[in-house]
Design a protein around this motif. Structure first.
Motif, PDB file in Angstrom:
ATOM      1  N   ARG A 122       0.808  -1.221   0.000  1.00  0.00           N
ATOM      2  CA  ARG A 122       0.000   0.000   0.000  1.00  0.00           C
ATOM      3  C   ARG A 122       0.846   1.278   0.000  1.00  0.00           C
ATOM      4  O   ARG A 122       0.484   2.277   0.616  1.00  0.00           O
ATOM      5  CB  ARG A 122      -0.954   0.005   1.202  1.00  0.00           C
ATOM      6  N   THR A 123       1.951   1.221  -0.719  1.00  0.00           N
ATOM      7  CA  THR A 123       2.770   2.423  -0.874  1.00  0.00           C
ATOM      8  C   THR A 123       2.406   3.198  -2.133  1.00  0.00           C
ATOM      9  O   THR A 123       2.869   4.309  -2.333  1.00  0.00           O
ATOM     10  CB  THR A 123       4.269   2.052  -0.927  1.00  0.00           C
ATOM     11  N   VAL A 124       1.570   2.585  -2.992  1.00  0.00           N
ATOM     12  CA  VAL A 124       1.078   3.251  -4.192  1.00  0.00           C
ATOM     13  C   VAL A 124      -0.389   2.901  -4.394  1.00  0.00           C
ATOM     14  O   VAL A 124      -0.883   1.901  -3.870  1.00  0.00           O
ATOM     15  CB  VAL A 124       1.864   2.844  -5.468  1.00  0.00           C
ATOM     16  N   THR A 125      -1.089   3.726  -5.157  1.00  0.00           N
ATOM     17  CA  THR A 125      -2.439   3.409  -5.595  1.00  0.00           C
ATOM     18  C   THR A 125      -2.343   2.640  -6.918  1.00  0.00           C
ATOM     19  O   THR A 125      -1.253   2.472  -7.477  1.00  0.00           O
ATOM     20  CB  THR A 125      -3.266   4.678  -5.798  1.00  0.00           C
ATOM     21  N   TRP A 126      -3.499   2.187  -7.425  1.00  0.00           N
ATOM     22  CA  TRP A 126      -3.479   1.489  -8.708  1.00  0.00           C
ATOM     23  C   TRP A 126      -2.957   2.385  -9.825  1.00  0.00           C
ATOM     24  O   TRP A 126      -2.175   1.945 -10.668  1.00  0.00           O
ATOM     25  CB  TRP A 126      -4.881   0.978  -9.055  1.00  0.00           C
ATOM     26  N   HIS A 171      -1.445  12.440   1.846  1.00  0.00           N
ATOM     27  CA  HIS A 171      -2.781  11.839   1.790  1.00  0.00           C
ATOM     28  C   HIS A 171      -2.667  10.346   1.527  1.00  0.00           C
ATOM     29  O   HIS A 171      -1.631   9.840   1.103  1.00  0.00           O
ATOM     30  CB  HIS A 171      -3.610  12.495   0.688  1.00  0.00           C
ATOM     31  N   ARG A 172      -3.735   9.619   1.783  1.00  0.00           N
ATOM     32  CA  ARG A 172      -3.819   8.181   1.537  1.00  0.00           C
ATOM     33  C   ARG A 172      -2.724   7.419   2.261  1.00  0.00           C
ATOM     34  O   ARG A 172      -2.194   6.429   1.749  1.00  0.00           O
ATOM     35  CB  ARG A 172      -3.765   7.879   0.034  1.00  0.00           C
ATOM     36  N   LYS A 173      -2.326   7.916   3.448  1.00  0.00           N
ATOM     37  CA  LYS A 173      -1.266   7.293   4.246  1.00  0.00           C
ATOM     38  C   LYS A 173       0.041   7.162   3.463  1.00  0.00           C
ATOM     39  O   LYS A 173       0.812   6.213   3.662  1.00  0.00           O
ATOM     40  CB  LYS A 173      -1.713   5.929   4.773  1.00  0.00           C
ATOM     41  N   GLY A 174       0.276   8.116   2.587  1.00  0.00           N
ATOM     42  CA  GLY A 174       1.531   8.151   1.850  1.00  0.00           C
ATOM     43  C   GLY A 174       1.533   7.379   0.555  1.00  0.00           C
ATOM     44  O   GLY A 174       2.554   7.369  -0.145  1.00  0.00           O
ATOM     45  N   ALA A 175       0.428   6.706   0.208  1.00  0.00           N
ATOM     46  CA  ALA A 175       0.375   5.959  -1.052  1.00  0.00           C
ATOM     47  C   ALA A 175       0.426   6.929  -2.223  1.00  0.00           C
ATOM     48  O   ALA A 175      -0.379   7.847  -2.317  1.00  0.00           O
ATOM     49  CB  ALA A 175      -0.890   5.108  -1.109  1.00  0.00           C
ATOM     50  N   ARG A 176       1.367   6.715  -3.129  1.00  0.00           N
ATOM     51  CA  ARG A 176       1.553   7.624  -4.258  1.00  0.00           C
ATOM     52  C   ARG A 176       0.602   7.285  -5.402  1.00  0.00           C
ATOM     53  O   ARG A 176       0.463   6.107  -5.777  1.00  0.00           O
ATOM     54  CB  ARG A 176       2.984   7.532  -4.769  1.00  0.00           C
TER      55      ARG A 176
END
Length: 375
Positions: free
Chosen positions: A159-163, A214-219
C-alpha cells in the motif's frame, strides 16, 4: 514575457537556431490557433483541465507542427523532411500539453522553456544509436517488464502506491530499466524505497500537524509522474543518442533531486514543527510551501548523496560526473523550494508541477555542465 521568452530561446540555443525558430512558431501559431478553435468550435473538455477543449488542443498541435516544420526547413534545409515533420509534431504536442496544464503561470514562458529543452534533446536522437542498442533491448525489454510488474504488485500489497500510481510507475520504470538495465533501475528503486520509508517515519505526528501525505503516503499517478518523467525521458535519450554518458548523469541528477526533495520534506516535517521561508527566512509552519529547515535540508542532501553514491558504485558515471549529478540534485531541491515559496504559495501551480520542475531543472543543469565541460 513574450519577447523575454524569445530572447531566452536565442541565448540558450544560439548554436541551434532551428530550435529557436521552431519553438517560436509553436508558441506563436499553436497558442493562437488553440484560442481561436477553443472559441469557435464546440468539443469535449480536456480531462485534466476543464477550461480547455480538445478542439483547442488539436488546433495547437496542428498549427504548431506546420510552423515548426516550415521554420526548421528554412533555417536548417539539410535536415531531412521526415525528421523535421516528426520533431515538429513531437515538440508541438509537448507545447500543447504544457499550454493546457491548469496553472497560473504565463504559457508564453512555460511553453518555450519546456518545448525548447525537449526539442533540443530530441534533435540529438540518431537512428544508428538506437539500432546499436537494439540487440540488448530485445532481451532487456522482457526483464524490464518482469521486474517492474513484480515491484508494482509488491508496492500495491504494501500500500505504498495506488493502482494509478502502480500503473504509471510501471510504464516509466520500464523506460528507466531500458537505459542501463538493472543498474539504472536500481537508482529509481532506491529513490522509491527511501521515499516510502521517510513517508512512514513519524506519520502519526505529521498527520496530527496536518502535513502528512494523503492516503497514508500511497503515491498516485500524479506523484509518480511528477518525480519520474524527467528521469524516464533522460533514460530514453541514453539509448537513442550517441551521448550515453551525458544523459546518464542527467538521469542520476533527476533522481538525486527527487530523493532529496522527498526526504527533506518528510524528515523536516517530522523532526521540526517550524520551518523558514527560503526567500525571506521568515518563520513558517512546517509543511508550508517554500519552507526549509536545517534537519530537512541536511536529510535532503544526504538522500541526494545516497543516490549519487549508489550511481558511482554501479558505474553509471565517473567520479567527477557523479559529483555534478549530486550538486545538480541539491540545486534542484533548492529550486523546488524557491518555486514553492513564490508561485506555488500564490496558487499558480500545483505541487506536482513544482516537483516536475525540480527534477527537470536538476537534470538540465547537470546536462549543461557535463556538455560544456566533458568529464
Amino acid at each position: 514575457i513574450y519577447p523575454l521568452s524569445v530572447l531566452l530561446l536565442i541565448l540558450f540555443y544560439r548554436n541551434s537556431m532551428q530550435v529557436v525558430g521552431a519553438v517560436w512558431a509553436v508558441m506563436a501559431l499553436g497558442d493562437g490557433a488553440a484560442g481561436a478553435a477553443g472559441v469557435a468550435l464546440k468539443s469535449p473538455a480536456l480531462p485534466w483541465n476543464r477550461s480547455k477543449s480538445w478542439a483547442g488542443f488539436v488546433a495547437f498541435v496542428a498549427a504548431g507542427t506546420l510552423g515548426a516544420y516550415a521554420l526548421t526547413r528554412w533555417i536548417a534545409p539539410a535536415q531531412p523532411a521526415e525528421d523535421a515533420w516528426l520533431i515538429g509534431f513531437a515538440t508541438a504536442t509537448v507545447g500543447a500539453m504544457v499550454e493546457s496544464l491548469p496553472n497560473g503561470v504565463d504559457d508564453n514562458l512555460t511553453v518555450p522553456l519546456l518545448a525548447g529543452a525537449f526539442m533540443y534533446c530530441l534533435s540529438m536522437v540518431e537512428v544508428n544509436s538506437f539500432w546499436s542498442n537494439y540487440p540488448y533491448l530485445k532481451t532487456r525489454i522482457l526483464a524490464a517488464l518482469a521486474v517492474n510488474i513484480g515491484f508494482a504488485v509488491l508496492a500495491l500489497i504494501l500500500r505504498t502506491v495506488t493502482w494509478s500510481g502502480a500503473t504509471m510507475g510501471l510504464l516509466l520504470g520500464v523506460a528507466v530499466y531500458l537505459s542501463y538495465g538493472f543498474r539504472s533501475f536500481a537508482i529509481l528503486l532506491a529513490f522509491f524505497l527511501i521515499g516510502s520509508i521517510a513517508t512512514r517515519l513519524g506519520y502519526a505526528q505529521k498527520a496530527a500537524r496536518g502535513v502528512a501525505e494523503h492516503r497514508k503516503g500511497a503515491r498516485s499517478w500524479r506523484e509518480a509522474s511528477a518525480n519520474l518523467i524527467a528521469g524516464a525521458f533522460f533514460s530514453i535519450l541514453v539509448i537513442t543518442t550517441p551521448h550515453e554518458k551525458v544523459f546518464l548523469i542527467a538521469l542520476v541528477a533527476a533522481f538525486a533531486e527527487a530523493a532529496g526533495d522527498t526526504i527533506s520534506s518528510e524528515i523536516g516535517q517530522w523532526v521540526s514543527s517550524r520551518a523558514y521561508l527560503i526567500t525571506t527566512f521568515k518563520p513558517v509552519p512546517a509543511g508550508e510551501n517554500g519552507g526549509i529547515s536545517v534537519p530537512g535540508t541536511l536529510a535532503g542532501v544526504a538522500a541526494s548523496g545516497v543516490i549519487a553514491g549508489l550511481a558511482l558504485a554501479l558505474g553509471l558515471g565517473s567520479s567527477a560526473g557523479i559529483a555534478v549529478a549530486f550538486a545538480a540534485g541539491v540545486a534542484g531541491n533548492l529550486f523546488d523550494s524557491l518555486l514553492g515559496a513564490t508561485i506555488e504559495r500564490r496558487g499558480l501551480v500545483t505541487n506536482g508541477i513544482v516537483n516536475f520542475a525540480g527534477t527537470s531543472f536538476a537534470g538540465a543543469l547537470a546536462l549543461v555542465i557535463v556538455t560544456h565541460w566533458p568529464m
